[in-house]
Design a protein around this motif. Structure first.
Motif, PDB file in Angstrom:
ATOM      1  N   ILE A   1       0.835  -1.211   0.000  1.00  0.00           N
ATOM      2  CA  ILE A   1       0.000   0.000   0.000  1.00  0.00           C
ATOM      3  C   ILE A   1       0.871   1.264   0.000  1.00  0.00           C
ATOM      4  O   ILE A   1       2.095   1.180   0.080  1.00  0.00           O
ATOM      5  N   GLY A   2       0.229   2.413  -0.107  1.00  0.00           N
ATOM      6  CA  GLY A   2       0.974   3.670  -0.173  1.00  0.00           C
ATOM      7  C   GLY A   2       1.615   3.871  -1.531  1.00  0.00           C
ATOM      8  O   GLY A   2       1.281   3.188  -2.507  1.00  0.00           O
TER       9      GLY A   2
ATOM     10  N   GLU B   1      -2.014   6.088   7.212  1.00  0.00           N
ATOM     11  CA  GLU B   1      -1.453   7.169   6.405  1.00  0.00           C
ATOM     12  C   GLU B   1      -1.303   6.732   4.937  1.00  0.00           C
ATOM     13  O   GLU B   1      -1.681   7.460   4.010  1.00  0.00           O
ATOM     14  N   ARG B   2      -0.781   5.551   4.741  1.00  0.00           N
ATOM     15  CA  ARG B   2      -0.587   5.065   3.371  1.00  0.00           C
ATOM     16  C   ARG B   2      -1.924   4.867   2.667  1.00  0.00           C
ATOM     17  O   ARG B   2      -2.050   5.093   1.463  1.00  0.00           O
ATOM     18  N   ASP B   3      -2.920   4.433   3.428  1.00  0.00           N
ATOM     19  CA  ASP B   3      -4.248   4.211   2.847  1.00  0.00           C
ATOM     20  C   ASP B   3      -4.870   5.538   2.400  1.00  0.00           C
ATOM     21  O   ASP B   3      -5.453   5.627   1.322  1.00  0.00           O
TER      22      ASP B   3
ATOM     23  N   MET C   1      -3.274   6.584  -0.821  1.00  0.00           N
ATOM     24  CA  MET C   1      -3.693   5.732  -1.936  1.00  0.00           C
ATOM     25  C   MET C   1      -5.109   6.069  -2.396  1.00  0.00           C
ATOM     26  O   MET C   1      -5.399   6.089  -3.593  1.00  0.00           O
ATOM     27  N   ARG C   2      -5.993   6.365  -1.443  1.00  0.00           N
ATOM     28  CA  ARG C   2      -7.373   6.736  -1.810  1.00  0.00           C
ATOM     29  C   ARG C   2      -7.387   8.072  -2.538  1.00  0.00           C
ATOM     30  O   ARG C   2      -8.133   8.253  -3.513  1.00  0.00           O
ATOM     31  N   ALA C   3      -6.578   9.020  -2.071  1.00  0.00           N
ATOM     32  CA  ALA C   3      -6.498  10.322  -2.751  1.00  0.00           C
ATOM     33  C   ALA C   3      -5.990  10.112  -4.176  1.00  0.00           C
ATOM     34  O   ALA C   3      -6.481  10.732  -5.131  1.00  0.00           O
ATOM     35  N   TYR C   4      -5.035   9.210  -4.321  1.00  0.00           N
ATOM     36  CA  TYR C   4      -4.471   8.916  -5.646  1.00  0.00           C
ATOM     37  C   TYR C   4      -5.546   8.346  -6.579  1.00  0.00           C
ATOM     38  O   TYR C   4      -5.687   8.784  -7.722  1.00  0.00           O
TER      39      TYR C   4
END
Ligand code: ADP
Ligand code: NI
Length: 220
Positions: A132-133, A200-202, A205-208
């Motif tokens: 993730i991330g 934080e990584r999640d 990743m969702r914003a991405y």
């Protein structure tokens, strides 16, 4: 340092060189840098959790050498990892623990298991954190590309609740892989430290993925 610990430390050093050799040819997201990141993260988690560090380190360094995609003929019995541990003279009990962990770490959809030992929990968290991330995003697209997968296809919806068999057989798009695996991982972490890193990584990743869809749909 007692004799067992000294011999385990030596095996850890040799395992890093062994992984380097095994993964030299791989560009599907299973390169040696993945193994080394899992090793570093597993070490930090094991220290934070009071786990037996060299056991977690050996499992981290060997966790993908018998991966079902990379080495299907040895994945069932973990032959490469087992042979390595034997050659290094790792005692049978420790070798069993390490091989047990390797058998538990993989994501298998709804058939995923929680490792029994604290060392296993640390290695599984470390492996999942690397999926993730920012690095996880890169690995997903690298893997998808290596399999000739489409990045995205709005006509193909993600599948929920896949068991191991369906998950392995899936030929879905890389964007769907976020829904089918990557977004699930933050709630599957075993240790507190990993849960914090995963949150934080999640978010990133969702914003991405939001941004990806905006651009795809011509809204950005
Ligand atoms: P791990 O090393 O964490 O056990 P896997 O062997 O399942 O992971 O996969 C290696 C990498 O490829 C991971 O980052 C994973 O998320 C990614 N990956 C696996 N399956 C897919 C897929 N269907 N589409 C895109 N990426 C994938
Ligand atoms: Ni891995």
């Amino acid at each position: 340092m007692d004799k067992r610990e000294e011999s385990l430390r030596k095996a850890v050093r040799e395992a890093a060189a062994f992984a380097e050799k095994v993964f030299r040819e791989d560009h599907s997201g299973h390169d040696v840098s993945h193994t080394m990141r899992v090793y570093r993260t597993a070490t930090a988690l094991a220290e934070a959790e009071g786990a037996e560090v060299p056991v977690a380190q050996l499992a981290a360094l060997l966790h993908d050498v018998d991966d079902r995609k990379l080495s299907p003929e040895t994945s069932e019995k973990k032959d490469r990892a087992a042979a390595f541990l034997r050659e290094q003279g790792v005692d049978a009990e420790t070798a069993e623990r390490v091989l047990g962990i390797i058998g538990e770490v993989s994501f298998r959809g709804t058939d995923s298991v929680t490792p029994e030992s604290i060392e296993g929990k640390c290695v599984q968290d470390a492996d999942r954190l690397d999926a993730i991330g920012a690095v996880g995003i890169a690995r997903a697209f690298a893997y998808g590309g290596s399999r000739g997968r489409a990045m995205y296809d709005p006509e193909i919806p993600p599948e929920n609740g896949m068991d191991a068999e369906r998950y392995y057989a899936s030929e879905s798009t890389t964007l769907n892989h976020f829904h089918e695996k990557l977004f699930l991982l933050k709630d599957m972490m075993n240790t507190r430290t990993a849960r914090e890193l995963a949150a934080e990584r999640d978010r990133f990743m969702r914003a991405y993925v939001d941004e990806f869809l905006k651009e795809w749909n011509g809204q950005a």
